[in-house]
Design a protein around this motif. Structure first.
Motif, PDB file in Angstrom:
ATOM      1  N   GLU A  62       0.814  -1.218   0.000  1.00 56.50           N
ATOM      2  CA  GLU A  62       0.000   0.000   0.000  1.00 56.50           C
ATOM      3  C   GLU A  62       0.843   1.261   0.000  1.00 56.50           C
ATOM      4  O   GLU A  62       0.345   2.351  -0.297  1.00 56.50           O
ATOM      5  CB  GLU A  62      -0.923   0.003   1.221  1.00 56.50           C
ATOM      6  N   ASN A  63       2.122   1.143   0.360  1.00 58.99           N
ATOM      7  CA  ASN A  63       3.012   2.297   0.479  1.00 58.99           C
ATOM      8  C   ASN A  63       4.354   1.982  -0.182  1.00 58.99           C
ATOM      9  O   ASN A  63       5.319   1.642   0.485  1.00 58.99           O
ATOM     10  CB  ASN A  63       3.237   2.632   1.958  1.00 58.99           C
ATOM     11  N   PRO A  64       4.442   2.114  -1.513  1.00 57.13           N
ATOM     12  CA  PRO A  64       5.666   1.712  -2.210  1.00 57.13           C
ATOM     13  C   PRO A  64       6.817   2.716  -2.134  1.00 57.13           C
ATOM     14  O   PRO A  64       7.974   2.341  -2.329  1.00 57.13           O
ATOM     15  CB  PRO A  64       5.196   1.548  -3.663  1.00 57.13           C
ATOM     16  N   VAL A  65       6.542   3.970  -1.838  1.00 56.38           N
ATOM     17  CA  VAL A  65       7.580   5.002  -1.912  1.00 56.38           C
ATOM     18  C   VAL A  65       8.635   4.844  -0.821  1.00 56.38           C
ATOM     19  O   VAL A  65       9.837   4.798  -1.102  1.00 56.38           O
ATOM     20  CB  VAL A  65       6.952   6.422  -1.856  1.00 56.38           C
ATOM     21  N   THR A  66       8.207   4.752   0.426  1.00 57.06           N
ATOM     22  CA  THR A  66       9.156   4.676   1.542  1.00 57.06           C
ATOM     23  C   THR A  66      10.024   3.424   1.486  1.00 57.06           C
ATOM     24  O   THR A  66      11.252   3.533   1.616  1.00 57.06           O
ATOM     25  CB  THR A  66       8.416   4.787   2.886  1.00 57.06           C
ATOM     26  N   PRO A  67       9.462   2.229   1.280  1.00 59.73           N
ATOM     27  CA  PRO A  67      10.334   1.047   1.176  1.00 59.73           C
ATOM     28  C   PRO A  67      11.367   1.182   0.057  1.00 59.73           C
ATOM     29  O   PRO A  67      12.520   0.786   0.219  1.00 59.73           O
ATOM     30  CB  PRO A  67       9.361  -0.099   0.899  1.00 59.73           C
ATOM     31  N   SER A  68      10.975   1.776  -1.051  1.00 58.41           N
ATOM     32  CA  SER A  68      11.909   1.981  -2.161  1.00 58.41           C
ATOM     33  C   SER A  68      13.007   2.966  -1.765  1.00 58.41           C
ATOM     34  O   SER A  68      14.188   2.737  -2.037  1.00 58.41           O
ATOM     35  CB  SER A  68      11.143   2.504  -3.388  1.00 58.41           C
ATOM     36  N   THR A  69      12.632   4.036  -1.089  1.00 64.78           N
ATOM     37  CA  THR A  69      13.598   5.044  -0.650  1.00 64.78           C
ATOM     38  C   THR A  69      14.659   4.434   0.251  1.00 64.78           C
ATOM     39  O   THR A  69      15.838   4.766   0.155  1.00 64.78           O
ATOM     40  CB  THR A  69      12.873   6.187   0.098  1.00 64.78           C
ATOM     41  N   TYR A  70      14.250   3.533   1.142  1.00 65.66           N
ATOM     42  CA  TYR A  70      15.166   2.918   2.105  1.00 65.66           C
ATOM     43  C   TYR A  70      15.652   1.538   1.658  1.00 65.66           C
ATOM     44  O   TYR A  70      16.187   0.779   2.455  1.00 65.66           O
ATOM     45  CB  TYR A  70      14.521   2.871   3.496  1.00 65.66           C
TER      46      TYR A  70
END
Length: 112
Positions: A62-70
């Motif tokens: 549901e939240n792809p941006v943060t996992p990708s960032t880190y």
């Protein structure tokens, strides 16, 4: 048992990066078996040590941006953030004793 709140891409900075105490983010997904194994362990640790470290969960689907960032490549991934930086990263399921050991510097577990 503790009810660990969810965090999203939208409120990650405010809830995690700007927190005045360490924050453990449990990156997980509904379909992840090891994530389901770790969840009750984290609930127990949060109920015992939630005054020293904040616990939140982030659904990677549901939240792809943060996992990708880190660069969260595998789940479960438990990242501890302090002062806006990742200070510990634990990848994969672990038993409670191993998690307590990995988190000892943040929760001040008394070593015998």
């Amino acid at each position: 048992m503790a009810n660990i709140p969810a965090v999203t891409d939208a409120d990650f900075e405010a809830q995690v990066l700007k927190s005045d105490k360490p924050v453990l983010v449990d990156f997980w997904a509904e379909w992840c078996g090891p994530c389901r194994q770790v969840s009750p362990i984290l609930d127990e640790i949060a109920s015992q040590h939630g005054d020293k470290i904040t616990f939140v969960k982030m659904n990677v689907d549901e939240n792809p941006v943060t996992p990708s960032t880190y660069r969260v490549a595998g789940i479960p991934t438990l990242n501890v953030y302090h002062n806006g930086e990742v200070v510990r990263s634990i990848v994969g399921a672990r038993p409670k004793a191993a998690l307590l050991n990995e988190l000892s510097e943040f929760i001040s577990v008394q070593q015998p």
